[in-house]
Write a protein that holds these residues in place. Structure first.
Motif, PDB file in Angstrom:
ATOM      1  N   PRO A  14      58.278  33.536  20.592  1.00  0.00           N
ATOM      2  CA  PRO A  14      57.454  32.372  20.905  1.00  0.00           C
ATOM      3  C   PRO A  14      58.291  31.107  21.058  1.00  0.00           C
ATOM      4  CG  PRO A  14      56.461  33.661  19.154  1.00  0.00           C
ATOM      5  CD  PRO A  14      57.828  34.237  19.375  1.00  0.00           C
ATOM      6  N   HIS A  15      58.067  30.407  22.163  1.00  0.00           N
ATOM      7  CA  HIS A  15      58.668  29.107  22.441  1.00  0.00           C
ATOM      8  C   HIS A  15      60.185  29.167  22.670  1.00  0.00           C
ATOM      9  CE1 HIS A  15      54.706  27.728  21.415  1.00  0.00           C
ATOM     10  NE2 HIS A  15      54.824  28.209  20.194  1.00  0.00           N
ATOM     11  N   ASP A  16      60.697  30.351  23.004  1.00  0.00           N
ATOM     12  CA  ASP A  16      62.089  30.403  23.454  1.00  0.00           C
ATOM     13  C   ASP A  16      62.140  29.883  24.899  1.00  0.00           C
ATOM     14  OD1 ASP A  16      61.137  32.486  25.040  1.00  0.00           O
ATOM     15  OD2 ASP A  16      62.404  34.032  24.162  1.00  0.00           O
ATOM     16  N   GLU A  17      63.317  29.887  25.506  1.00  0.00           N
ATOM     17  CA  GLU A  17      63.451  29.317  26.852  1.00  0.00           C
ATOM     18  C   GLU A  17      62.561  30.034  27.860  1.00  0.00           C
ATOM     19  OE1 GLU A  17      67.457  29.086  28.168  1.00  0.00           O
ATOM     20  OE2 GLU A  17      67.949  27.376  26.899  1.00  0.00           O
ATOM     21  N   ALA A  18      62.494  31.353  27.766  1.00  0.00           N
ATOM     22  CA  ALA A  18      61.674  32.115  28.705  1.00  0.00           C
ATOM     23  C   ALA A  18      60.195  31.791  28.523  1.00  0.00           C
ATOM     24  CB  ALA A  18      61.924  33.611  28.515  1.00  0.00           C
ATOM     25  N   ASP A  19      59.779  31.632  27.281  1.00  0.00           N
ATOM     26  CA  ASP A  19      58.402  31.245  26.978  1.00  0.00           C
ATOM     27  C   ASP A  19      58.094  29.886  27.599  1.00  0.00           C
ATOM     28  OD1 ASP A  19      56.211  29.914  25.509  1.00  0.00           O
ATOM     29  OD2 ASP A  19      56.290  31.620  24.138  1.00  0.00           O
ATOM     30  N   ALA A 224      63.822  35.345  36.369  1.00  0.00           N
ATOM     31  CA  ALA A 224      63.222  34.011  36.384  1.00  0.00           C
ATOM     32  C   ALA A 224      64.066  32.961  35.677  1.00  0.00           C
ATOM     33  CB  ALA A 224      61.823  34.073  35.767  1.00  0.00           C
ATOM     34  N   LEU A 225      64.658  33.305  34.548  1.00  0.00           N
ATOM     35  CA  LEU A 225      65.435  32.310  33.798  1.00  0.00           C
ATOM     36  C   LEU A 225      66.715  31.911  34.513  1.00  0.00           C
ATOM     37  CD1 LEU A 225      65.416  32.950  29.930  1.00  0.00           C
ATOM     38  CD2 LEU A 225      64.889  30.836  31.143  1.00  0.00           C
ATOM     39  N   ARG A 226      67.256  32.782  35.322  1.00  0.00           N
ATOM     40  CA  ARG A 226      68.449  32.433  36.083  1.00  0.00           C
ATOM     41  C   ARG A 226      68.076  31.616  37.322  1.00  0.00           C
ATOM     42  NH1 ARG A 226      70.842  37.234  36.687  1.00  0.00           N
ATOM     43  NH2 ARG A 226      69.727  37.741  38.594  1.00  0.00           N
ATOM     44  N   GLU A 227      66.988  31.991  37.961  1.00  0.00           N
ATOM     45  CA  GLU A 227      66.602  31.347  39.216  1.00  0.00           C
ATOM     46  C   GLU A 227      65.842  30.043  38.994  1.00  0.00           C
ATOM     47  OE1 GLU A 227      67.907  32.475  41.767  1.00  0.00           O
ATOM     48  OE2 GLU A 227      68.413  34.535  41.213  1.00  0.00           O
ATOM     49  N   ASN A 228      65.080  29.962  37.889  1.00  0.00           N
ATOM     50  CA  ASN A 228      64.208  28.802  37.639  1.00  0.00           C
ATOM     51  C   ASN A 228      63.263  28.549  38.808  1.00  0.00           C
ATOM     52  OD1 ASN A 228      65.237  28.303  35.100  1.00  0.00           O
ATOM     53  ND2 ASN A 228      66.709  26.791  35.809  1.00  0.00           N
ATOM     54  N   THR A 229      62.714  29.614  39.366  1.00  0.00           N
ATOM     55  CA  THR A 229      61.777  29.498  40.474  1.00  0.00           C
ATOM     56  C   THR A 229      60.639  30.497  40.299  1.00  0.00           C
ATOM     57  OG1 THR A 229      62.977  31.124  41.833  1.00  0.00           O
ATOM     58  CG2 THR A 229      63.547  28.788  42.137  1.00  0.00           C
ATOM     59  N   PHE A 230      59.589  30.298  41.089  1.00  0.00           N
ATOM     60  CA  PHE A 230      58.575  31.330  41.269  1.00  0.00           C
ATOM     61  C   PHE A 230      58.301  31.453  42.751  1.00  0.00           C
ATOM     62  CE2 PHE A 230      56.045  27.446  40.822  1.00  0.00           C
ATOM     63  CZ  PHE A 230      55.044  27.580  41.781  1.00  0.00           C
ATOM     64  N   LEU A 231      57.650  32.548  43.138  1.00  0.00           N
ATOM     65  CA  LEU A 231      57.332  32.801  44.531  1.00  0.00           C
ATOM     66  C   LEU A 231      55.963  32.223  44.853  1.00  0.00           C
ATOM     67  CD1 LEU A 231      57.767  34.255  47.285  1.00  0.00           C
ATOM     68  CD2 LEU A 231      56.739  36.279  46.240  1.00  0.00           C
ATOM     69  N   LEU A 232      55.885  31.464  45.926  1.00  0.00           N
ATOM     70  CA  LEU A 232      54.613  30.936  46.416  1.00  0.00           C
ATOM     71  C   LEU A 232      54.439  31.356  47.871  1.00  0.00           C
ATOM     72  CD1 LEU A 232      52.205  28.991  45.646  1.00  0.00           C
ATOM     73  CD2 LEU A 232      53.448  27.254  46.944  1.00  0.00           C
ATOM     74  N   ILE A 233      53.279  31.929  48.170  1.00  0.00           N
ATOM     75  CA  ILE A 233      52.938  32.273  49.552  1.00  0.00           C
ATOM     76  C   ILE A 233      51.691  31.482  49.912  1.00  0.00           C
ATOM     77  CG2 ILE A 233      52.349  34.110  51.161  1.00  0.00           C
ATOM     78  CD1 ILE A 233      53.760  36.069  49.349  1.00  0.00           C
ATOM     79  N   ASP A 234      51.828  30.590  50.853  1.00  0.00           N
ATOM     80  CA  ASP A 234      50.734  29.712  51.270  1.00  0.00           C
ATOM     81  C   ASP A 234      50.424  29.997  52.734  1.00  0.00           C
ATOM     82  OD1 ASP A 234      48.860  27.743  51.520  1.00  0.00           O
ATOM     83  OD2 ASP A 234      50.165  26.088  50.911  1.00  0.00           O
ATOM     84  N   ASN A 235      49.225  30.539  52.982  1.00  0.00           N
ATOM     85  CA  ASN A 235      48.845  30.938  54.347  1.00  0.00           C
ATOM     86  C   ASN A 235      49.885  31.872  54.964  1.00  0.00           C
ATOM     87  OD1 ASN A 235      46.382  29.511  54.448  1.00  0.00           O
ATOM     88  ND2 ASN A 235      47.483  27.605  54.837  1.00  0.00           N
ATOM     89  N   HIS A 236      50.340  32.830  54.154  1.00  0.00           N
ATOM     90  CA  HIS A 236      51.265  33.887  54.570  1.00  0.00           C
ATOM     91  C   HIS A 236      52.684  33.380  54.837  1.00  0.00           C
ATOM     92  CE1 HIS A 236      47.609  36.159  54.789  1.00  0.00           C
ATOM     93  NE2 HIS A 236      47.200  35.578  55.907  1.00  0.00           N
ATOM     94  N   VAL A 237      52.996  32.178  54.365  1.00  0.00           N
ATOM     95  CA  VAL A 237      54.351  31.638  54.497  1.00  0.00           C
ATOM     96  C   VAL A 237      54.978  31.577  53.109  1.00  0.00           C
ATOM     97  CG1 VAL A 237      55.775  29.695  55.219  1.00  0.00           C
ATOM     98  CG2 VAL A 237      53.708  30.277  56.511  1.00  0.00           C
ATOM     99  N   PRO A 238      56.033  32.383  52.852  1.00  0.00           N
ATOM    100  CA  PRO A 238      56.615  32.425  51.510  1.00  0.00           C
ATOM    101  C   PRO A 238      57.707  31.376  51.299  1.00  0.00           C
ATOM    102  CG  PRO A 238      57.603  34.141  52.854  1.00  0.00           C
ATOM    103  CD  PRO A 238      56.589  33.430  53.729  1.00  0.00           C
ATOM    104  N   ARG A 239      57.798  30.897  50.062  1.00  0.00           N
ATOM    105  CA  ARG A 239      58.914  30.041  49.657  1.00  0.00           C
ATOM    106  C   ARG A 239      59.074  30.151  48.145  1.00  0.00           C
ATOM    107  NH1 ARG A 239      57.090  24.635  48.032  1.00  0.00           N
ATOM    108  NH2 ARG A 239      54.837  24.425  48.379  1.00  0.00           N
ATOM    109  N   THR A 244      60.416  23.264  36.592  1.00  0.00           N
ATOM    110  CA  THR A 244      61.080  22.295  35.713  1.00  0.00           C
ATOM    111  C   THR A 244      60.513  22.412  34.311  1.00  0.00           C
ATOM    112  OG1 THR A 244      61.367  20.771  37.573  1.00  0.00           O
ATOM    113  CG2 THR A 244      61.590  19.857  35.363  1.00  0.00           C
ATOM    114  N   PHE A 245      61.402  22.569  33.337  1.00  0.00           N
ATOM    115  CA  PHE A 245      60.966  22.631  31.943  1.00  0.00           C
ATOM    116  C   PHE A 245      62.137  22.245  31.058  1.00  0.00           C
ATOM    117  CE2 PHE A 245      63.010  26.606  32.692  1.00  0.00           C
ATOM    118  CZ  PHE A 245      63.515  27.044  31.484  1.00  0.00           C
ATOM    119  N   SER A 246      61.844  21.858  29.827  1.00  0.00           N
ATOM    120  CA  SER A 246      62.887  21.482  28.882  1.00  0.00           C
ATOM    121  C   SER A 246      63.423  22.706  28.168  1.00  0.00           C
ATOM    122  CB  SER A 246      62.335  20.481  27.861  1.00  0.00           C
ATOM    123  OG  SER A 246      63.309  20.218  26.875  1.00  0.00           O
ATOM    124  N   ARG A 247      64.744  22.889  28.212  1.00  0.00           N
ATOM    125  CA  ARG A 247      65.355  24.013  27.506  1.00  0.00           C
ATOM    126  C   ARG A 247      65.676  23.668  26.050  1.00  0.00           C
ATOM    127  NH1 ARG A 247      67.527  28.187  30.769  1.00  0.00           N
ATOM    128  NH2 ARG A 247      67.197  27.827  32.991  1.00  0.00           N
TER     129      ARG A 247
END
Length: 249
Positions: A14-19, A224-239, A244-247
């Motif tokens: 609980p509440h580690d960096e990944a959390d 996820a912890l290495r990339e610090n990103t998530f995948l978003l697909i908006d109207n079939h366009v991925p990015r 952003t979070f405090s480590r």
């Protein structure tokens, strides 16, 4: 239609960096406005069986998932190879089983496009040892042991030991470019270009790849912890969207 996806967060405590990263993902404005929220396995580094201790330890994360579900989002939690046999646990929190998927993969037609969601380990087709291991951990006997026999403390101890050994072995052999090639080839074998989008994780390698000779796109957010990103697909366009979070503790 908007889809937000993450996998391989590997929350260990609980509440580690990944959390913190997972909390930031679930709170992110793009996720809050998404129609689909996908948690594609290995969200937790160790979670197995219906033990209520998990609900207490991670109540802040389950509350966030619940809030998204109540807002009308389609929230999918697919098991990985570190978080397994969770049906009983999720039924305690969501009696109608709204969030956890018992399927290894989910196929959805969204605004005319065919999507394939999974943890992604089925694409590791050339790793026979891993596929045998996967059959064991998802087997009915192990499900029975996890659900009916092993207490939380013992399961947690054994699982943590196994997880440490697995990470130690993997870190010595990891070659990102080789893994990327293997998973691209694996996706071609398993999905054969039949889907507009194939979304998964497991490889810990970020990728956005169009299968040769097809319009099928394979997407992986990586570790996820290495990339610090998530995948978003908006109207079939991925990015890939930064998180952003405090480590700091």
């Amino acid at each position: 239609m908007k889809i937000a996806a993450i996998s391989d967060v590997h929350v260990k405590a609980p509440h580690d960096e990944a959390d913190k990263l997972l909390s930031a993902f679930l709170d992110h404005p793009e996720v809050q406005s998404a129609d689909y929220v996908l948690l594609l396995g290995d969200i937790f580094d160790l979670m197995c069986g219906p033990h209520e201790e998990y609900l207490k330890l991670y109540s802040h994360l389950f509350d966030r998932m619940d809030a998204l579900h109540k807002k009308g989002k389609k929230v999918f939690f697919l098991e990985g190879n570190h978080d397994v046999h969770l049906q009983g646990l999720f039924l305690k929190r969501w009696p109608n089983f709204e969030i956890l998927s018992e399927q290894m993969a989910v196929i959805e037609k969204i605004d005319g496009k065919l999507y394939y969601f999974s943890h992604g380990d089925e694409h590791e087709v050339d790793n026979e040892a891993y596929q045998r291991y996967k059959e064991i951990i998802h087997s009915t006997p192990l499900r029975f042991v996890a659900n009916q026999i092993l207490p939380y403390a013992v399961l947690n101890y054994v699982g943590e030991k196994a997880s440490k050994i697995s990470r130690k072995k993997g870190s010595k052999k990891f070659d990102a470019e080789l893994v990327k090639t293997r998973f691209r080839n694996g996706v071609q074998t398993t999905t054969k270009g039949e889907f507009d989008f194939v979304i998964g994780g497991h490889s810990h390698v970020k990728d956005n790849f169009t299968l040769p000779g097809t319009n099928s796109v394979y997407l992986n957010n990586g570790y996820a912890l290495r990339e610090n990103t998530f995948l978003l697909i908006d109207n079939h366009v991925p990015r890939f969207v930064p998180i952003t979070f405090s480590r700091e503790s």
